[in-house]
Design a protein around this motif. Structure first.
Motif, PDB file in Angstrom:
ATOM      1  N   TRP A   1      39.700  31.242  47.454  1.00  0.00           N
ATOM      2  CA  TRP A   1      39.544  31.974  46.198  1.00  0.00           C
ATOM      3  C   TRP A   1      38.843  31.103  45.161  1.00  0.00           C
ATOM      4  CZ3 TRP A   1      41.338  37.012  45.236  1.00  0.00           C
ATOM      5  CH2 TRP A   1      42.105  37.591  46.257  1.00  0.00           C
TER       6      TRP A   1
ATOM      7  N   ARG B   1      37.668  35.553  43.030  1.00  0.00           N
ATOM      8  CA  ARG B   1      36.950  36.164  44.152  1.00  0.00           C
ATOM      9  C   ARG B   1      37.423  35.564  45.463  1.00  0.00           C
ATOM     10  NH1 ARG B   1      32.653  35.810  40.120  1.00  0.00           N
ATOM     11  NH2 ARG B   1      32.584  33.575  40.574  1.00  0.00           N
TER      12      ARG B   1
ATOM     13  N   SER C   1      31.671  39.168  48.737  1.00  0.00           N
ATOM     14  CA  SER C   1      31.424  38.602  47.422  1.00  0.00           C
ATOM     15  C   SER C   1      29.935  38.311  47.259  1.00  0.00           C
ATOM     16  CB  SER C   1      32.217  37.301  47.246  1.00  0.00           C
ATOM     17  OG  SER C   1      32.028  36.772  45.954  1.00  0.00           O
TER      18      SER C   1
END
Length: 517
Positions: free
Chosen positions: A45, A49, A172
């Motif tokens: 992370w 995200r 992402s």
């Protein structure tokens, strides 16, 4: 798939890792007992995200699943370059982030010579140290890269597909973030320590697990400090050069300065157990050419030691604002904003002439010094610390040193570094040249352009010239009035929308405006 063990460390709003071990779906038939025991899943992370979230054959997965032993070994084995090596292997091509280091060109092409093969090898080795996918060994991993960026760590990522796995899509979008080293190092270490212990407890006779535990435990040893400083300084083109040249430089310099100054400048003290905090000499050398000569390195180090003071006078302290790179806007826009804030603060006549700028620097007690370096591409350097007054060093062997307008731009550029590139408002050491971090240099160039050519001076000057501003005559007239180089003016006009990109290219390349003018 049954979970056997799981750990989470960090904060998902900044940086966090989740790692778990599961039963090997093949029951160890396709792997060694050590690999089979490490089957599991992980999430990474960054700023909220989850970089491991992906779609595989239409199914949305929140984690990457694979044998995780190679990942743990890669993290512990490459810990020091991950957190301390800043300079990319292709500095003169001016990449902004590690994710822009391209794929490796084939070294088997008929036109490739020995020098090119050497560069390919350096690039390959660098990517192996910094790219998460170097640890995948068949797994589906995101394209995430870590490197040092001054006193921060840059994490950048892309959605580049894996060869042979084009149906896998990471969710992402491409991005980059800059985080404090300990905000990444601490959670990663917690995961490494607990996961390696867990594996060793499961197979205590495994030599590979024992080696992993030893590697993780060694990360906290103080003896690593010198090696980490060497990675940060990057004195060389290969990892075997770094420590040797760093030790040689320290040995040479230790004879010319008091021990407390040497320790302060070279950064052996005050570092955490896991990463080396910012320290003057390693950061300065990390922005110079990796092939910097021994004499140049010694000259710069001597100046750092010679300028050491217990309580220096920092005449810029009331204007300093540590400004990390803002990834949401172009560097030139950020530089313009910072220069406008300074003009509003100190008065708009700051840089109306070269005399004024020099006088302001003297009033702020910025020490401008000259030195001659073998490296003619290094333009200037700037440094300041709790034990150093603000300094600007001008390389007399750079072409700009003997051109008043270019020199004026250099002073304004270095002023930006002194005001806005300090670590938490305290320290800075950077050499401006082809190997300096691109985003920082671009921002400082824009700062200098706005400071010397603010619109309230630029537009009246344009109005006064009888020639169009997109002509050589118009550029020359305005540059003469503002005491700036024509090349700096052309780039500034393009950023402001006063000329087109075609105009810029023609003026720089086709009508007599040179890079050095």
């Amino acid at each position: 798939m049954s979970m056997r063990w799981e750990r989470f460390a960090g904060d998902t709003s900044t940086f966090a890792v989740r790692l778990s071990f599961h039963r090997d779906p093949d029951d160890g038939e396709a792997a060694t007992p050590e690999m089979a025991e490490s089957w599991g899943a992980f999430q990474l992370w960054v700023r909220g995200r989850n970089l491991c979230a992906h779609i595989d054959q239409g199914e949305e997965l929140r984690s990457c699943h694979w044998y995780l032993l190679p990942l743990l070994e890669w993290l512990s084995g490459n810990w020091d370059p991950l957190f301390h090596e800043e300079r990319p292997p292709i500095g003169k091509s001016r990449i902004r982030t590690a994710s822009e280091v391209s794929g490796i060109a084939s070294a088997s092409a008929s036109a490739v010579d020995d020098d090119q093969i050497g560069r390919f090898e350096q690039q390959y080795d660098w990517k192996e140290r910094h790219t998460l996918r170097a640890a995948r060994q068949g797994g589906i991993y995101p394209d995430v890269r870590f490197r040092r960026f001054r006193d921060q760590v840059e994490v950048s990522w892309t959605t580049n597909p894996l060869p042979g796995a084009e149906d896998v899509e990471f969710m992402s979008p491409d991005g980059v973030e800059y985080l404090g080293p300990m905000s990444i190092a601490q959670p990663l270490y917690e995961i490494l320590a607990s996961a390696s212990t867990r594996l060793h407890d499961r197979l205590p006779s495994s030599e590979r697990y024992s080696a992993l535990v030893e590697s993780v435990e060694s990360l906290r040893r103080f003896r690593r400090t010198e090696e980490r400083a060497a990675w940060l300084a990057g004195l060389g083109n290969a990892r075997q050069d770094f420590v040797t040249r760093w030790r040689d430089l320290r040995k040479r310099i230790s004879r010319s300065g008091p021990s407390h100054a040497v320790e302060a400048v070279f950064g052996r003290k005050g570092s955490s157990e896991l990463v080396l905090d910012g320290c003057l000499a390693p950061l300065l050398f990390g922005s110079t050419s990796p092939t910097i000569s021994e004499d140049d390195a010694a000259s710069l180090a001597d100046l750092l030691l010679e300028s050491y003071e217990k309580s220096p006078d920092d005449g810029l302290s009331h204007l300093v604002l540590d400004e990390p790179i803002d990834v949401t806007q172009p560097p030139w826009q950020h530089g313009y904003d910072l220069a406008e804030e300074l003009l509003d603060e100190v008065g708009r006549d700051l840089a109306t002439s070269s005399t004024n700028l020099r006088a302001w620097l003297a009033d702020w007690r910025v020490q401008v010094r000259e030195l001659s370096l073998d490296d003619s591409e290094l333009r200037a350097a700037a440094f300041v610390s709790p034990h150093h007054a603000p300094h600007i060093l001008l390389n007399q062997n750079h072409w700009s040193a003997h051109m008043p307008r270019a020199l004026r731009f250099t002073l304004a550029h270095e002023l930006c570094h002194l005001l806005h590139d300090r670590s938490v408002g305290a320290s800075l050491a950077i050499a401006s040249g082809p190997w300096a971090p691109l985003a920082i240099e671009q921002r400082a160039n824009a700062f200098a352009a706005w400071l010397l050519m603010p619109p309230d001076r630029l537009r009246p000057a344009i109005a006064r010239t009888p020639s169009a501003i997109n002509t050589h005559a118009g550029i020359t007239a305005v540059a003469d009035e503002l005491e700036v180089s024509r090349s700096a003016l052309v780039r500034h006009l393009f950023n402001l929308g006063e000329i087109t990109e075609e105009d810029q290219d023609e003026l720089l390349a086709g009508t007599g405006v040179s890079m050095r003018d």
